[in-house]
Design a protein around this motif. Structure first.
Motif, PDB file in Angstrom:
ATOM      1  N   ALA A 445       3.395   9.952 -19.081  1.00 15.81           N
ATOM      2  CA  ALA A 445       3.384   8.761 -18.237  1.00 15.81           C
ATOM      3  C   ALA A 445       4.121   9.019 -16.919  1.00 15.81           C
ATOM      4  O   ALA A 445       3.646   8.638 -15.837  1.00 15.81           O
ATOM      5  N   TRP A 446       5.296   9.669 -16.982  1.00 11.42           N
ATOM      6  CA  TRP A 446       6.050   9.971 -15.752  1.00 11.42           C
ATOM      7  C   TRP A 446       5.239  10.874 -14.830  1.00 11.42           C
ATOM      8  O   TRP A 446       5.177  10.656 -13.618  1.00 11.42           O
ATOM      9  N   ARG A 447       4.651  11.918 -15.394  1.00  8.71           N
ATOM     10  CA  ARG A 447       3.914  12.887 -14.572  1.00  8.71           C
ATOM     11  C   ARG A 447       2.706  12.239 -13.910  1.00  8.71           C
ATOM     12  O   ARG A 447       2.430  12.465 -12.722  1.00  8.71           O
ATOM     13  N   LYS A 448       1.940  11.426 -14.685  1.00  8.11           N
ATOM     14  CA  LYS A 448       0.760  10.794 -14.113  1.00  8.11           C
ATOM     15  C   LYS A 448       1.129   9.759 -13.049  1.00  8.11           C
ATOM     16  O   LYS A 448       0.416   9.601 -12.046  1.00  8.11           O
ATOM     17  N   TYR A 449       2.235   9.057 -13.264  1.00 10.89           N
ATOM     18  CA  TYR A 449       2.693   8.076 -12.274  1.00 10.89           C
ATOM     19  C   TYR A 449       3.057   8.794 -10.970  1.00 10.89           C
ATOM     20  O   TYR A 449       2.664   8.382  -9.867  1.00 10.89           O
ATOM     21  N   ALA A 450       3.812   9.895 -11.105  1.00 17.06           N
ATOM     22  CA  ALA A 450       4.184  10.659  -9.908  1.00 17.06           C
ATOM     23  C   ALA A 450       2.960  11.289  -9.251  1.00 17.06           C
ATOM     24  O   ALA A 450       2.861  11.344  -8.015  1.00 17.06           O
ATOM     25  N   GLU A 451       2.023  11.744 -10.064  1.00 12.73           N
ATOM     26  CA  GLU A 451       0.796  12.323  -9.507  1.00 12.73           C
ATOM     27  C   GLU A 451       0.001  11.285  -8.713  1.00 12.73           C
ATOM     28  O   GLU A 451      -0.584  11.590  -7.664  1.00 12.73           O
ATOM     29  N   LEU A 452      -0.051  10.050  -9.207  1.00 16.03           N
ATOM     30  CA  LEU A 452      -0.718   8.980  -8.469  1.00 16.03           C
ATOM     31  C   LEU A 452      -0.084   8.777  -7.102  1.00 16.03           C
ATOM     32  O   LEU A 452      -0.791   8.675  -6.078  1.00 16.03           O
ATOM     33  N   GLU A 453       1.247   8.729  -7.058  1.00 18.87           N
ATOM     34  CA  GLU A 453       1.920   8.530  -5.783  1.00 18.87           C
ATOM     35  C   GLU A 453       1.717   9.718  -4.844  1.00 18.87           C
ATOM     36  O   GLU A 453       1.573   9.554  -3.621  1.00 18.87           O
ATOM     37  N   ARG A 454       1.670  10.916  -5.399  1.00 17.17           N
ATOM     38  CA  ARG A 454       1.424  12.094  -4.569  1.00 17.17           C
ATOM     39  C   ARG A 454       0.025  12.059  -3.976  1.00 17.17           C
ATOM     40  O   ARG A 454      -0.181  12.423  -2.809  1.00 17.17           O
ATOM     41  N   GLN A 455      -0.963  11.631  -4.770  1.00 19.88           N
ATOM     42  CA  GLN A 455      -2.327  11.532  -4.250  1.00 19.88           C
ATOM     43  C   GLN A 455      -2.438  10.479  -3.144  1.00 19.88           C
ATOM     44  O   GLN A 455      -3.267  10.614  -2.241  1.00 19.88           O
ATOM     45  N   LEU A 456      -1.613   9.444  -3.243  1.00 15.59           N
ATOM     46  CA  LEU A 456      -1.634   8.399  -2.221  1.00 15.59           C
ATOM     47  C   LEU A 456      -0.787   8.762  -1.003  1.00 15.59           C
ATOM     48  O   LEU A 456      -0.726   7.980  -0.041  1.00 15.59           O
ATOM     49  N   GLY A 457      -0.106   9.918  -1.040  1.00 13.99           N
ATOM     50  CA  GLY A 457       0.727  10.332   0.075  1.00 13.99           C
ATOM     51  C   GLY A 457       2.094   9.693   0.093  1.00 13.99           C
ATOM     52  O   GLY A 457       2.817   9.800   1.096  1.00 13.99           O
ATOM     53  N   GLU A 458       2.470   9.025  -0.993  1.00 11.68           N
ATOM     54  CA  GLU A 458       3.780   8.371  -1.071  1.00 11.68           C
ATOM     55  C   GLU A 458       4.796   9.383  -1.616  1.00 11.68           C
ATOM     56  O   GLU A 458       5.141   9.383  -2.803  1.00 11.68           O
ATOM     57  N   THR A 459       5.298  10.247  -0.724  1.00 10.94           N
ATOM     58  CA  THR A 459       6.210  11.309  -1.164  1.00 10.94           C
ATOM     59  C   THR A 459       7.534  10.751  -1.659  1.00 10.94           C
ATOM     60  O   THR A 459       8.080  11.215  -2.673  1.00 10.94           O
ATOM     61  N   ASP A 460       8.062   9.748  -0.972  1.00 11.70           N
ATOM     62  CA  ASP A 460       9.348   9.174  -1.393  1.00 11.70           C
ATOM     63  C   ASP A 460       9.234   8.514  -2.759  1.00 11.70           C
ATOM     64  O   ASP A 460      10.131   8.661  -3.613  1.00 11.70           O
ATOM     65  N   ARG A 461       8.140   7.793  -2.978  1.00 14.96           N
ATOM     66  CA  ARG A 461       7.944   7.166  -4.297  1.00 14.96           C
ATOM     67  C   ARG A 461       7.850   8.232  -5.391  1.00 14.96           C
ATOM     68  O   ARG A 461       8.431   8.104  -6.476  1.00 14.96           O
ATOM     69  N   ALA A 462       7.071   9.288  -5.116  1.00 15.59           N
ATOM     70  CA  ALA A 462       6.922  10.347  -6.116  1.00 15.59           C
ATOM     71  C   ALA A 462       8.264  11.004  -6.415  1.00 15.59           C
ATOM     72  O   ALA A 462       8.587  11.275  -7.588  1.00 15.59           O
ATOM     73  N   TRP A 463       9.071  11.274  -5.340  1.00 16.08           N
ATOM     74  CA  TRP A 463      10.370  11.897  -5.577  1.00 16.08           C
ATOM     75  C   TRP A 463      11.281  10.973  -6.394  1.00 16.08           C
ATOM     76  O   TRP A 463      12.006  11.437  -7.292  1.00 16.08           O
ATOM     77  N   SER A 464      11.250   9.690  -6.125  1.00 16.46           N
ATOM     78  CA  SER A 464      12.073   8.749  -6.892  1.00 16.46           C
ATOM     79  C   SER A 464      11.651   8.725  -8.360  1.00 16.46           C
ATOM     80  O   SER A 464      12.497   8.648  -9.259  1.00 16.46           O
ATOM     81  N   ILE A 465      10.344   8.788  -8.608  1.00 18.88           N
ATOM     82  CA  ILE A 465       9.859   8.801  -9.999  1.00 18.88           C
ATOM     83  C   ILE A 465      10.331  10.055 -10.708  1.00 18.88           C
ATOM     84  O   ILE A 465      10.789  10.008 -11.868  1.00 18.88           O
ATOM     85  N   TYR A 466      10.251  11.217 -10.032  1.00 13.45           N
ATOM     86  CA  TYR A 466      10.738  12.444 -10.653  1.00 13.45           C
ATOM     87  C   TYR A 466      12.238  12.357 -10.933  1.00 13.45           C
ATOM     88  O   TYR A 466      12.712  12.821 -11.982  1.00 13.45           O
ATOM     89  N   GLU A 467      13.008  11.764  -9.993  1.00 11.11           N
ATOM     90  CA  GLU A 467      14.446  11.630 -10.203  1.00 11.11           C
ATOM     91  C   GLU A 467      14.740  10.747 -11.409  1.00 11.11           C
ATOM     92  O   GLU A 467      15.609  11.061 -12.243  1.00 11.11           O
ATOM     93  N   LEU A 468      14.026   9.636 -11.523  1.00 12.45           N
ATOM     94  CA  LEU A 468      14.232   8.760 -12.680  1.00 12.45           C
ATOM     95  C   LEU A 468      13.840   9.446 -13.979  1.00 12.45           C
ATOM     96  O   LEU A 468      14.482   9.261 -15.022  1.00 12.45           O
ATOM     97  N   ALA A 469      12.739  10.233 -13.934  1.00 17.00           N
ATOM     98  CA  ALA A 469      12.287  10.919 -15.147  1.00 17.00           C
ATOM     99  C   ALA A 469      13.299  11.955 -15.598  1.00 17.00           C
ATOM    100  O   ALA A 469      13.614  12.071 -16.795  1.00 17.00           O
ATOM    101  N   VAL A 470      13.823  12.725 -14.639  1.00 19.76           N
ATOM    102  CA  VAL A 470      14.793  13.757 -14.993  1.00 19.76           C
ATOM    103  C   VAL A 470      16.079  13.138 -15.539  1.00 19.76           C
ATOM    104  O   VAL A 470      16.757  13.714 -16.399  1.00 19.76           O
ATOM    105  N   ALA A 471      16.406  11.936 -15.083  1.00 19.57           N
ATOM    106  CA  ALA A 471      17.639  11.289 -15.531  1.00 19.57           C
ATOM    107  C   ALA A 471      17.529  10.661 -16.911  1.00 19.57           C
ATOM    108  O   ALA A 471      18.525  10.131 -17.412  1.00 19.57           O
ATOM    109  N   GLN A 472      16.357  10.702 -17.533  1.00 21.84           N
ATOM    110  CA  GLN A 472      16.203  10.094 -18.851  1.00 21.84           C
ATOM    111  C   GLN A 472      16.996  10.878 -19.896  1.00 21.84           C
ATOM    112  O   GLN A 472      17.035  12.114 -19.865  1.00 21.84           O
TER     113      GLN A 472
END
Length: 537
Positions: A445-472
């Motif tokens: 779920a984390w990877r697909k969510y970040a992948e969606l944001e990357r496809q949309l060009g939302e780099t900051d959103r994708a980075w925030s999702i990765y940060e939240l995922a790593v902090a789990q």
């Protein structure tokens, strides 16, 4: 005085002269492989190299005017005439001659075929008649083709190929009455079962049920074989005439068993009419003994769908789904739930009643104890039915209820897939958030969510999702998440490997890596390689 058999008598051959002399068999003394092996490729290459290059193909002749064309045709015609004048000439030589004449003069080609048919050895060759008729059909001479077919079947009425091609030509022309007349003429000669099968298939293609039934009657009278009765009964069963099929089985049993010459006939009749004397169907007997045997219900339903009416099929489905498993455990429901699914598919596809299919899905979802377990397949199929009914709101409501009552990963994936196809990005973000709230340790779920944001060009959103995922504190497959994060850093031009993404920020994992030491060494190698690359840059 005895004579010596080996002594030569003047004017006569003795025994030594007449006996067969065979070469002496040579023995191979050295069977070891040769030190120099020659391959087939080398042999072919040497043969091509030895060819005489001085021999050239004949020059191409160009025809400039009509006189040269006439001269060329005269020469070719003389060659063909020479070939067909030989004693060993066959049908193929005549056909080649006629095909060559067909290029420029149909009358000459027709004359060649007529000359070939006047040869006594070829007059009864059905291949020549077929080639002649195909020539007329190929050039659009329908009347000539019919004339050729009539002559052929009158001369060779026992050749099935002539009759079938004649009827096929009439069918292609749309002259169905003429084709039927050809079949009737063919049946008058009492052909084998292949001829009757061709006639039956012809009538079946055009929906002539009564004519097909009449032909089947003539077939079983002409050829009372087990296979003929079986196919006739299957035909009656297909069109809902179960009583006629039952009488056919009885008739077959009486005729074939009374014969008694072939012991295999009894076994064949037993196979094609296994329940002719039974008052109760074997399926009914089996489901009465054990109504929770869902495999028997599936067989019963398959039988009813092949022979029964719409009302009888629905009645069996209602009786089958009424047998709810006694325990609320998923393993007892896994076969039972497919009764509901098959019922809904029957209503939608066979009965063409989408309203009843919708009600079947609704009742099925009410029957399932969602507080203990659920079936994602039922939710998804019910939503897909609503989409086919062009009711997107109802589909969203179903999938939303599924997520609220009994969320599962398949439901989230399918719902997100539907919204992505519709281009609703905000809904997809909301669904991914609910997906992560329901299963925060799910790296997919984390990877697909970040992948969606990357496809949309939302780099900051994708980075925030990765940060939240790593902090789990717990992740099921952190190695894949780390790999995606490293690729994201590389694509963004950041130094992701130098960050401490693999140490204290990843807590205890539900599923640890197989070899922690080797993984740590691998990451150190990657870090060293990355530093070396940056130093070179």
């Amino acid at each position: 005085m005895a004579t010596d058999p080996t002594r030569r008598t003047p004017g006569h051959l003795n025994q030594r002269d007449t006996e067969a002399r065979l070469p002496r068999a040579t023995r191979v003394k050295n069977k070891a492989p040769s030190p120099i092996q020659i391959t087939a490729e080398q042999i072919i290459r040497d043969a091509r190299g030895c060819q005489d290059r001085s021999i050239k193909p004949p020059p191409m002749s160009k025809i400039a005017d009509l006189d040269e064309l006439s001269e060329y045709r005269l020469g070719e015609r003389n060659l063909f005439e020479e070939k067909i004048g030989r004693a060993d000439c066959g049908v193929s030589a005549w056909v080649r001659y006629a095909r060559w004449e067909e290029q420029g003069d149909l009358a000459r080609s027709r004359s060649v075929y007529e000359r070939a048919l006047r040869v006594p050895a070829q007059h009864r060759d059905h291949t020549l008649w077929v080639k002649y008729a195909e020539f007329e059909m190929r050039n659009g001479s329908v009347s000539h083709a019919r004339n050729v077919w009539d002559r052929a079947v009158a001369l060779l009425p026992r050749v099935d190929q002539l009759w079938s091609k004649y009827a096929h030509m009439e069918e292609l022309l749309g002259a169905y009455a003429n084709a039927r007349q050809v079949f009737d003429r063919w049946m008058a000669w009492h052909p084998g079962t292949n001829g009757w099968d061709a006639y039956i298939m012809f009538e079946t293609r055009y929906g002539e049920t009564e004519r097909t039934r009449a032909i089947y009657e003539r077939l079983v009278d002409e050829h009372p074989l087990p296979d003929a009765f079986k196919r006739y009964a299957e035909f009656e069963t297909k069109y809902g005439e179960a009583e006629r099929a039952h009488r056919l089985y009885q008739r077959a049993a009486e005729l074939l068993v009374a014969d008694g010459k072939d012991p295999e006939v009894d076994a064949t009749i037993a196979r094609i009419s296994p329940y002719e004397d039974a008052e109760i169907s074997p399926y009914e007997d089996a489901v009465r003994k054990n109504p929770l045997n869902y495999d028997v219900w599936f067989d019963y339903l398959a039988h009813e769908e092949s022979v029964g009416s719409k009302d009888s099929i629905r009645d069996v489905y209602e009786r089958a789904i009424a047998n709810v498993p006694p325990a609320e455990e998923k393993r007892y429901w896994q076969r039972y739930i497919y009764l509901w699914i098959n019922c809904a598919l029957y209503e939608e596809l066979d009965a063409q009643d989408m309203g009843r299919a919708r009600e079947v899905y609704r009742e099925c979802l009410k029957q399932i104890p969602h507080n203990k377990f659920t079936f994602s397949k039922v939710w998804i199929m019910a939503a897909q039915l609503e989409i086919r009914r062009k009711d997107l709101t109802a589909a969203r409501q179903l999938l939303g209820n599924a997520i609220g009552m009994s969320p599962k990963g398949k439901i989230f994936k399918k719902y997100i897939e539907i919204e992505m196809r519709l281009g609703n990005v905000d809904r997809c973000r909301t669904l991914y958030q609910k997906y992560i709230e329901w299963s925060p340790a799910n790296c997919y779920a984390w990877r697909k969510y970040a992948e969606l944001e990357r496809q949309l060009g939302e780099t900051d959103r994708a980075w925030s999702i990765y940060e939240l995922a790593v902090a789990q504190p717990a992740l099921d497959m952190p190695e894949f998440l780390l790999k995606d994060l490293a690729e994201f850093d590389a694509s963004a031009g950041l130094s992701g490997i130098d960050r401490e993404i693999n140490a204290p920020r990843i807590g205890k994992r539900n599923r640890p890596l197989p070899d922690e030491v080797s993984e740590a060494k691998h990451l150190k190698i990657l870090q060293a390689a990355h530093r070396w690359k940056n130093s070179k840059a």
